[in-house]
Design a protein around this motif. Structure first.
Motif, PDB file in Angstrom:
ATOM      1  N   SER A  27       0.808  -1.222   0.000  1.00  0.00           N
ATOM      2  CA  SER A  27       0.000   0.000   0.000  1.00  0.00           C
ATOM      3  C   SER A  27       0.840   1.270   0.000  1.00  0.00           C
ATOM      4  N   LEU A  28       1.956   1.246   0.733  1.00  0.00           N
ATOM      5  CA  LEU A  28       2.729   2.464   0.945  1.00  0.00           C
ATOM      6  C   LEU A  28       4.034   2.512   0.172  1.00  0.00           C
ATOM      7  N   GLY A  29       4.473   1.353  -0.332  1.00  0.00           N
ATOM      8  CA  GLY A  29       5.786   1.267  -0.947  1.00  0.00           C
ATOM      9  C   GLY A  29       6.818   0.808   0.075  1.00  0.00           C
ATOM     10  N   TRP A  30       7.899   0.214  -0.430  1.00  0.00           N
ATOM     11  CA  TRP A  30       8.889  -0.377   0.464  1.00  0.00           C
ATOM     12  C   TRP A  30       9.626   0.659   1.290  1.00  0.00           C
ATOM     13  N   ASN A  31       9.868   1.835   0.730  1.00  0.00           N
ATOM     14  CA  ASN A  31      10.621   2.845   1.465  1.00  0.00           C
ATOM     15  C   ASN A  31       9.877   3.268   2.730  1.00  0.00           C
ATOM     16  N   ALA A  32       8.603   3.598   2.584  1.00  0.00           N
ATOM     17  CA  ALA A  32       7.812   4.038   3.733  1.00  0.00           C
ATOM     18  C   ALA A  32       7.615   2.904   4.727  1.00  0.00           C
ATOM     19  N   ALA A  33       7.336   1.699   4.217  1.00  0.00           N
ATOM     20  CA  ALA A  33       7.073   0.568   5.103  1.00  0.00           C
ATOM     21  C   ALA A  33       8.318   0.185   5.903  1.00  0.00           C
ATOM     22  N   ALA A  34       9.472   0.134   5.238  1.00  0.00           N
ATOM     23  CA  ALA A  34      10.706  -0.274   5.908  1.00  0.00           C
ATOM     24  C   ALA A  34      11.117   0.729   6.980  1.00  0.00           C
ATOM     25  N   PHE A  51       5.363  -0.643  14.460  1.00  0.00           N
ATOM     26  CA  PHE A  51       5.356   0.165  13.237  1.00  0.00           C
ATOM     27  C   PHE A  51       4.820   1.556  13.551  1.00  0.00           C
ATOM     28  N   ALA A  52       5.519   2.563  13.055  1.00  0.00           N
ATOM     29  CA  ALA A  52       5.060   3.946  13.171  1.00  0.00           C
ATOM     30  C   ALA A  52       4.766   4.455  11.764  1.00  0.00           C
ATOM     31  N   LEU A  53       3.529   4.251  11.324  1.00  0.00           N
ATOM     32  CA  LEU A  53       3.116   4.668   9.989  1.00  0.00           C
ATOM     33  C   LEU A  53       2.791   6.157  10.000  1.00  0.00           C
ATOM     34  N   MET A  98      17.815  -0.684   0.413  1.00  0.00           N
ATOM     35  CA  MET A  98      16.532  -0.990   1.037  1.00  0.00           C
ATOM     36  C   MET A  98      16.546  -2.403   1.623  1.00  0.00           C
ATOM     37  N   ALA A  99      17.088  -3.350   0.871  1.00  0.00           N
ATOM     38  CA  ALA A  99      17.178  -4.723   1.360  1.00  0.00           C
ATOM     39  C   ALA A  99      18.079  -4.798   2.591  1.00  0.00           C
ATOM     40  N   GLU A 100      19.171  -4.020   2.592  1.00  0.00           N
ATOM     41  CA  GLU A 100      20.093  -4.044   3.721  1.00  0.00           C
ATOM     42  C   GLU A 100      19.462  -3.431   4.962  1.00  0.00           C
ATOM     43  N   LEU A 101      18.616  -2.418   4.777  1.00  0.00           N
ATOM     44  CA  LEU A 101      17.907  -1.819   5.900  1.00  0.00           C
ATOM     45  C   LEU A 101      17.017  -2.851   6.586  1.00  0.00           C
ATOM     46  N   ILE A 102      16.295  -3.630   5.789  1.00  0.00           N
ATOM     47  CA  ILE A 102      15.413  -4.652   6.346  1.00  0.00           C
ATOM     48  C   ILE A 102      16.233  -5.795   6.922  1.00  0.00           C
ATOM     49  N   ARG A 103      17.302  -6.195   6.247  1.00  0.00           N
ATOM     50  CA  ARG A 103      18.153  -7.273   6.763  1.00  0.00           C
ATOM     51  C   ARG A 103      18.732  -6.899   8.126  1.00  0.00           C
ATOM     52  N   ASP A 104      19.114  -5.644   8.296  1.00  0.00           N
ATOM     53  CA  ASP A 104      19.651  -5.195   9.580  1.00  0.00           C
ATOM     54  C   ASP A 104      18.598  -5.295  10.675  1.00  0.00           C
ATOM     55  N   GLN A 105      17.362  -4.948  10.369  1.00  0.00           N
ATOM     56  CA  GLN A 105      16.288  -5.056  11.362  1.00  0.00           C
ATOM     57  C   GLN A 105      16.054  -6.519  11.737  1.00  0.00           C
ATOM     58  N   ILE A 106      16.093  -7.400  10.735  1.00  0.00           N
ATOM     59  CA  ILE A 106      15.893  -8.828  11.004  1.00  0.00           C
ATOM     60  C   ILE A 106      17.025  -9.377  11.858  1.00  0.00           C
ATOM     61  N   ARG A 107      18.251  -8.960  11.573  1.00  0.00           N
ATOM     62  CA  ARG A 107      19.401  -9.415  12.363  1.00  0.00           C
ATOM     63  C   ARG A 107      19.281  -8.958  13.811  1.00  0.00           C
ATOM     64  N   ARG A 108      18.806  -7.742  14.017  1.00  0.00           N
ATOM     65  CA  ARG A 108      18.679  -7.223  15.380  1.00  0.00           C
ATOM     66  C   ARG A 108      17.643  -8.012  16.175  1.00  0.00           C
ATOM     67  N   GLN A 109      16.809  -8.762  15.479  1.00  0.00           N
ATOM     68  CA  GLN A 109      15.859  -9.609  16.159  1.00  0.00           C
ATOM     69  C   GLN A 109      16.389 -11.042  16.350  1.00  0.00           C
TER      70      GLN A 109
END
Length: 221
Positions: A112-119, A132-134, A204-215
């Motif tokens: 709905s928002l695009g990957w940039n906004a969602a990530a 999530f802070a939309l 963008m992929a690295e931003l999400i990968r970093d969040q996943i790693r922190r979990q």
């Protein structure tokens, strides 16, 4: 080598000086006087001679061949050995379930928002904020594998809206799918999300990968 093989060790004559605290229970590190000079000594007791000898050789190679200082050589050798024998630990079932739910919501938000906004809206569980802070609302994602939508919270603040913000509770219910063609796993979901985000750009992929790693998730998982 001490008489009778009581201890073996290695001594480095170095201008940098200064004893290094030993992070290993079986290895002592101290300064010793050798005539007019002072050496840094690493020593071990009898039980682990063979392995300790290999450790000493690795440190010596870093000092003599790679020209590293003794403190740096010791620290890097110990770090590399620790990484080599690091035990693999998977996320608990509860944390896997929670991560899967957040990834499913992330993917839905990106549609709905695009990957940039969602990530950039994904804050994850390591902050005092909601998941999530939309742009217009906050979202707290709760996942369960139970037959009923019963969720556990870590604190009351998870369900407390921030000032001037609306909070939505997102309930994700997962069930065993067996060999169904619609089945998916946490691993396939991670791969799918990273692939979709990667089409926007590597950053963008690295931003999400970093969040996943922190979990607690690693790519080899």
């Amino acid at each position: 080598i001490e008489p009778g093989g009581r201890r073996i060790g290695v001594r480095f004559f170095t201008k940098s000086g200064g004893a290094i605290p030993s992070p290993l229970a079986e290895v002592t590190i101290r300064e010793v006087g050798i005539g007019p000079d002072t050496a840094l000594e690493l020593a071990d007791n009898q039980d682990l001679y063979r392995d300790f000898y290999s450790l000493c050789c690795a440190i010596a190679d870093r000092v003599q061949i790679e020209k590293q200082t003794v403190p740096v050589a010791v620290a890097r050798t110990l770090a590399s050995w620790a990484a080599l024998i690091r035990r693999k630990s998977l996320l608990s079932q509860e944390r896997q379930t929670g991560l899967l739910g957040e990834l499913l919501f992330l993917r839905r938000a990106a549609r709905s928002l695009g990957w940039n906004a969602a990530a950039h809206a994904w804050l994850g569980p390591d902050t005092e904020e909601h998941d999530f802070a939309l742009s217009s609302v906050d979202a707290e994602v709760k996942s369960t594998t139970r037959e009923q939508r019963i969720h556990q919270i870590g604190s009351l603040t998870q369900l407390r809206p921030k000032a001037g913000r609306t909070l939505q509770l997102v309930s994700v219910q997962l069930t065993q799918a067996g060999e169904s063609s619609d089945a998916f796993s946490l691993a396939t979901t991670v791969a799918s999300v990273l692939a979709s985000a990667g089409r926007v750009g590597p950053a963008m992929a690295e931003l999400i990968r970093d969040q996943i790693r922190r979990q607690g998730w690693e790519d080899e998982d």
